[in-house]
Write a protein that holds these residues in place. Sequence first.
Motif, short mmCIF file in Angstrom:
data_model
loop_
_atom_site.label_atom_id
_atom_site.label_comp_id
_atom_site.label_asym_id
_atom_site.label_seq_id
_atom_site.Cartn_x
_atom_site.Cartn_y
_atom_site.Cartn_z
N CYS A 40 53.87 38.60 -15.67
CA CYS A 40 53.89 38.97 -14.48
C CYS A 40 54.16 38.67 -13.40
O CYS A 40 53.84 37.12 -13.48
CB CYS A 40 52.63 40.64 -13.99
N CYS A 90 51.21 36.45 -12.19
CA CYS A 90 50.48 34.77 -12.99
C CYS A 90 52.36 33.64 -12.41
O CYS A 90 51.32 33.11 -12.45
CB CYS A 90 50.75 35.56 -14.04
N ARG A 99 49.39 35.91 -20.01
CA ARG A 99 48.21 35.50 -19.20
C ARG A 99 47.16 36.92 -18.98
O ARG A 99 46.12 36.67 -19.17
CB ARG A 99 48.49 34.84 -17.34
N CYS A 100 47.38 38.01 -18.37
CA CYS A 100 46.06 38.97 -18.21
C CYS A 100 46.95 40.19 -18.98
O CYS A 100 45.94 41.05 -18.49
CB CYS A 100 46.57 39.82 -17.21
N CYS A 151 52.02 40.78 -20.28
CA CYS A 151 51.88 39.56 -19.51
C CYS A 151 50.74 38.76 -20.52
O CYS A 151 50.46 39.06 -20.98
CB CYS A 151 50.91 39.94 -18.16
ZN LIG Z 1 50.67 38.69 -16.07
#
Ligand SMILES: [Zn+2]
Length: 423
Positions: free
Chosen positions: A108, A111, A10-11, A8
């Motif tokens: 994901c 997100c 972002r995370c 992902c």
């Molecule tokens: Zn994510």
Amino acid sequence: MSSTCFLCHRCNKPLKISPDLSAMQRRSLEAQHRASPSPKMPVSGKLEDRTSRRRHPDPGRTSQEGACCPFTLLGEPSTQRTLDSIQNTILETFKIVSGQKDVDHPLCVDCMDGLLEELDAQLTLAEADNQKYKSFTERESLVSDEEREVLNAELQAELQSLEQEEARLTQELQDVDQEHARIEAEKAAEAETRELEQQEEQDLKDYAALKMEELELTGELSSVENQLVYVQGQLQSLSKTDILNITFTILDEGPLGIINNFRLGRIPDIQVGWNEINAAWGQTALLLFSLSKLSGLQFQRYELVPCGDHSYIKSLTSDEMLRLFSDGSHNIFYDNKYDRGMKAFLDCLQQFVKMLQKEEGLFLPYRIHVKGGMLEDTTGSGKCYSIRTHLNTEDEWAKALKFMLTNLKLILAWASSKYYSKK
Ligand SMILES: [Zn+2]
């Protein structure tokens, strides 16, 4: 099968690839194979529709399946790569590098939900702004030019008024800041003042304690000074005191010599008790002992031991004790210790007299004959009187003792003038 691993954006959690996506990839590859069975380079105008731009289905969002953010795969480690997929990859890479296309990243589900909510909020705001702009535009179209000028003038006046108000408020804020700074300074000054007051109070307490201590010490000092003055006065008084004259008083006016109220000797008419005679001998021995100490004379042959009515003389040659006391029962027919004691005393007295004659030129009225134990009346008859009791009368014995005391009285007067009158 592909072993591509996605994270992902972002995370950074690893993404699970849905089985539907794998089936879709497989179907896509089959379709590509059917559409272009030849490994030749495809026509460039059709490149954008090629399947290297894969669409990630959202497992939780079936309605958006296939429409979610597309992203680019690079460096796929699969061994089943076709020439077409490689060409598409190169084309996509070229577009990214040349800035014709933004890089898409996989996300994901969580997100993606968050991103969609943010986009929904932005969309709502944009729609509200759009509505406002539309209403303003419609209102603007209804206003005439004159009204617009008037409105502009009013708005200008209001703006000017607001600017003045802003300037006034800014000035007021500065004043408030200055006032605040002044109050802070005053608070600091008050705190410092309190601290100084506490310090002053403590200093005053310390000063009072020290003052009290000083007073106590001053009292002690004055007390000690008073004691010193008193003691100095006592010392001065004592140093002027003629201790010999105070201690010893000799009278020789009567038939018997008297020292310190004790009669020395006896005559048939005056039968003095032996205790009194012994005490008189003790005082006489103490007087000669004191005179010898005062003048620093060390007697030869004998040592005087004044001991009240039991005084005696110690022989330095034989350790014999010669008595200066008696109870009257001594043997008058022999040369007893009492007689020898009195002769020894005469010997000591003669040593002192010789010292006086030699150093001071002092001559006494009664000459002493130590060998015979006699005192010679050199002032009158020239007769000698024995100090012994053996073969002697009480009258002559008493006279000899009285002459001896007269000599001692003169010596006492000389010692007083020599040792005490100068002070
Ligand atoms: Zn994510």
